[in-house]
Scaffold this motif. Sequence first.
Motif, PDB file in Angstrom:
ATOM      1  N   ALA A 267       4.903  14.718   6.458  1.00  0.00           N
ATOM      2  CA  ALA A 267       3.577  14.787   5.838  1.00  0.00           C
ATOM      3  C   ALA A 267       2.977  13.395   5.634  1.00  0.00           C
ATOM      4  CB  ALA A 267       3.652  15.518   4.504  1.00  0.00           C
ATOM      5  N   PHE A 268       3.771  12.339   5.767  1.00  0.00           N
ATOM      6  CA  PHE A 268       3.324  10.948   5.629  1.00  0.00           C
ATOM      7  C   PHE A 268       2.495  10.749   4.345  1.00  0.00           C
ATOM      8  CE2 PHE A 268       4.209  11.626  10.092  1.00  0.00           C
ATOM      9  CZ  PHE A 268       4.966  10.512  10.410  1.00  0.00           C
ATOM     10  N   PRO A 269       3.077  11.040   3.175  1.00  0.00           N
ATOM     11  CA  PRO A 269       2.312  10.992   1.921  1.00  0.00           C
ATOM     12  C   PRO A 269       1.756   9.611   1.579  1.00  0.00           C
ATOM     13  CG  PRO A 269       4.662  11.236   1.477  1.00  0.00           C
ATOM     14  CD  PRO A 269       4.477  11.473   2.946  1.00  0.00           C
ATOM     15  N   ASN A 270       2.498   8.551   1.843  1.00  0.00           N
ATOM     16  CA  ASN A 270       1.968   7.211   1.566  1.00  0.00           C
ATOM     17  C   ASN A 270       0.809   6.874   2.486  1.00  0.00           C
ATOM     18  OD1 ASN A 270       3.692   6.512  -0.574  1.00  0.00           O
ATOM     19  ND2 ASN A 270       5.318   5.920   0.828  1.00  0.00           N
TER      20      ASN A 270
ATOM     21  N   ALA B 159      -6.529  13.579   3.582  1.00  0.00           N
ATOM     22  CA  ALA B 159      -7.145  12.445   2.892  1.00  0.00           C
ATOM     23  C   ALA B 159      -8.650  12.617   2.687  1.00  0.00           C
ATOM     24  CB  ALA B 159      -6.877  11.160   3.668  1.00  0.00           C
ATOM     25  N   GLY B 160      -9.244  13.636   3.321  1.00  0.00           N
ATOM     26  CA  GLY B 160     -10.688  13.827   3.215  1.00  0.00           C
ATOM     27  C   GLY B 160     -11.473  12.960   4.176  1.00  0.00           C
ATOM     28  N   ILE B 161     -10.885  12.771   5.362  1.00  0.00           N
ATOM     29  CA  ILE B 161     -11.490  11.913   6.381  1.00  0.00           C
ATOM     30  C   ILE B 161     -11.748  12.749   7.635  1.00  0.00           C
ATOM     31  CG2 ILE B 161     -10.976  10.020   7.985  1.00  0.00           C
ATOM     32  CD1 ILE B 161      -9.440   8.708   5.687  1.00  0.00           C
ATOM     33  N   LYS B 162     -12.843  12.458   8.305  1.00  0.00           N
ATOM     34  CA  LYS B 162     -13.166  13.120   9.569  1.00  0.00           C
ATOM     35  C   LYS B 162     -13.086  12.117  10.710  1.00  0.00           C
ATOM     36  CE  LYS B 162     -16.720  15.782  11.983  1.00  0.00           C
ATOM     37  NZ  LYS B 162     -18.088  16.358  11.903  1.00  0.00           N
ATOM     38  N   CYS B 163     -12.297  12.440  11.723  1.00  0.00           N
ATOM     39  CA  CYS B 163     -12.201  11.583  12.911  1.00  0.00           C
ATOM     40  C   CYS B 163     -13.376  11.897  13.830  1.00  0.00           C
ATOM     41  CB  CYS B 163     -10.874  11.813  13.633  1.00  0.00           C
ATOM     42  SG  CYS B 163     -10.674  10.776  15.092  1.00  0.00           S
TER      43      CYS B 163
ATOM     44  N   VAL C 262      -0.254   0.017  11.391  1.00  0.00           N
ATOM     45  CA  VAL C 262       0.354  -0.154  10.070  1.00  0.00           C
ATOM     46  C   VAL C 262       0.698   1.157   9.371  1.00  0.00           C
ATOM     47  CG1 VAL C 262      -1.864  -0.320   8.867  1.00  0.00           C
ATOM     48  CG2 VAL C 262       0.149  -1.383   7.867  1.00  0.00           C
ATOM     49  N   LEU C 263      -0.087   2.232   9.562  1.00  0.00           N
ATOM     50  CA  LEU C 263       0.136   3.445   8.775  1.00  0.00           C
ATOM     51  C   LEU C 263       1.510   4.055   9.025  1.00  0.00           C
ATOM     52  CD1 LEU C 263      -3.338   5.250   8.858  1.00  0.00           C
ATOM     53  CD2 LEU C 263      -2.317   3.906   7.002  1.00  0.00           C
ATOM     54  N   ASN C 264       2.050   3.879  10.215  1.00  0.00           N
ATOM     55  CA  ASN C 264       3.384   4.433  10.517  1.00  0.00           C
ATOM     56  C   ASN C 264       4.499   3.678   9.796  1.00  0.00           C
ATOM     57  OD1 ASN C 264       2.427   2.526  12.806  1.00  0.00           O
ATOM     58  ND2 ASN C 264       4.661   2.395  12.923  1.00  0.00           N
ATOM     59  N   HIS C 265       4.171   2.542   9.178  1.00  0.00           N
ATOM     60  CA  HIS C 265       5.185   1.771   8.450  1.00  0.00           C
ATOM     61  C   HIS C 265       5.342   2.211   6.994  1.00  0.00           C
ATOM     62  CE1 HIS C 265       6.284  -1.379  11.348  1.00  0.00           C
ATOM     63  NE2 HIS C 265       5.054  -1.244  11.805  1.00  0.00           N
ATOM     64  N   LEU C 266       4.461   3.075   6.515  1.00  0.00           N
ATOM     65  CA  LEU C 266       4.415   3.364   5.080  1.00  0.00           C
ATOM     66  C   LEU C 266       5.330   4.513   4.654  1.00  0.00           C
ATOM     67  CD1 LEU C 266       0.568   2.992   4.458  1.00  0.00           C
ATOM     68  CD2 LEU C 266       2.351   1.232   4.423  1.00  0.00           C
ATOM     69  N   ASP C 267       5.770   5.323   5.607  1.00  0.00           N
ATOM     70  CA  ASP C 267       6.645   6.453   5.308  1.00  0.00           C
ATOM     71  C   ASP C 267       7.803   6.460   6.297  1.00  0.00           C
ATOM     72  OD1 ASP C 267       5.086   8.265   3.265  1.00  0.00           O
ATOM     73  OD2 ASP C 267       3.611   7.646   4.762  1.00  0.00           O
ATOM     74  N   ARG C 268       8.898   7.068   5.858  1.00  0.00           N
ATOM     75  CA  ARG C 268      10.054   7.192   6.739  1.00  0.00           C
ATOM     76  C   ARG C 268      10.689   8.568   6.539  1.00  0.00           C
ATOM     77  NH1 ARG C 268      14.468   2.879   8.481  1.00  0.00           N
ATOM     78  NH2 ARG C 268      16.035   4.259   9.359  1.00  0.00           N
TER      79      ARG C 268
ATOM     80  N   MET D  35       0.838  -1.203   0.000  1.00  0.00           N
ATOM     81  CA  MET D  35       0.000   0.000   0.000  1.00  0.00           C
ATOM     82  C   MET D  35       0.872   1.251   0.000  1.00  0.00           C
ATOM     83  SD  MET D  35      -2.952  -1.049   2.774  1.00  0.00           S
ATOM     84  CE  MET D  35      -1.783  -1.207   4.148  1.00  0.00           C
ATOM     85  N   PRO D  36       0.367   2.370  -0.618  1.00  0.00           N
ATOM     86  CA  PRO D  36      -0.743   2.425  -1.551  1.00  0.00           C
ATOM     87  C   PRO D  36      -0.318   1.882  -2.926  1.00  0.00           C
ATOM     88  CG  PRO D  36       0.299   4.585  -1.400  1.00  0.00           C
ATOM     89  CD  PRO D  36       1.022   3.678  -0.431  1.00  0.00           C
ATOM     90  N   PRO D  37      -1.307   1.571  -3.811  1.00  0.00           N
ATOM     91  CA  PRO D  37      -2.757   1.676  -3.646  1.00  0.00           C
ATOM     92  C   PRO D  37      -3.320   0.521  -2.830  1.00  0.00           C
ATOM     93  CG  PRO D  37      -2.243   0.730  -5.781  1.00  0.00           C
ATOM     94  CD  PRO D  37      -0.920   1.053  -5.142  1.00  0.00           C
ATOM     95  N   VAL D  38      -4.654   0.475  -2.737  1.00  0.00           N
ATOM     96  CA  VAL D  38      -5.334  -0.645  -2.087  1.00  0.00           C
ATOM     97  C   VAL D  38      -6.166  -1.326  -3.176  1.00  0.00           C
ATOM     98  CG1 VAL D  38      -6.808  -1.365  -0.186  1.00  0.00           C
ATOM     99  CG2 VAL D  38      -5.389   0.683   0.065  1.00  0.00           C
TER     100      VAL D  38
END
Length: 282
Positions: free
Chosen positions: A127-130, A193-197, A117-123, A99-102
């Motif tokens: 901004a954590f783009p992935n 990402a267009g998400i509301k917590c 898992v999300l913390n594994h996608l960028d280093r 990921m990404p994509p999914v």
Amino acid sequence: MSTYEDYNQKSHLYDTQRYAVGTDVMAAMMQFYCGKKLQDLHILDAGCGTGNYAKALVGMGARQITLLDASSGMLEMVKCKLSDYIARGVVKQVIEAKMPPVPFPDGTFDVVMFNLVLNHLDRGDPAFPNGVNTLKESIRILRPDGLIVVSTILSSTFSSVTWFSQLNMELTNRFNATILPSVEQFEKMFEDAGIKCIQKLNILGSDLYKSYYNLNGSLDESWRKPSAYWSFATTEEVATAVQKVEMLKANGEYEKWVKEHDHTNSSGVLTIFICKRSLANI
């Protein structure tokens, strides 16, 4: 794939140190916000690891679950652990993909969950783009009233809550700056990402880690080996932490120090974000 951990190599060790903590809370939130019973929800476990969270949800009544991970080693563990549920069709698919994509069609799932898992996608990119692009993909594959569940360990938790990560603060500060998002960074990721917590909560206690209170664990390579935190450390950084433990033990201060620096029962280790698509994406 993780940007800093080889889970093909670590897959056989992962379950020695981890529990699927907070699954009961996640299951309740899924049913409440989706307006469906657990058995009627199609759930994607994205970055599923060895399948601990999926197995726990199936045990609570989930009957439609799909698993995805980038590690073939982790997925081999999944296929062994969930073989009966795969044969019965409760586990719909087990997919190997980065990921990404999914890689699913639009509107496939009621729930997409990202557990640790999300913390594994960028280093090294604040901004954590992935992570953002993966969250955008989760919106695409969700059904209209779908839910996104994100669990994580926050950078503030490593800085001031778990005792072992305070043995070498230079290591922890470097790990946090390179790998772990803060609450504010997660909120920015959601916004981008267009998400509301709609809910944030911590699971109190240290149950995520099976042998958290093994105070000699930091001296033992086999205790450190399954941990991404210790894998991230240099040999010198591990040596500094070990030296501090040995000094505290020699002075008879180690147990007192751990008690003073362990705040898991009041602050918790695992943070859960419950999210929906923002109004602009409805």
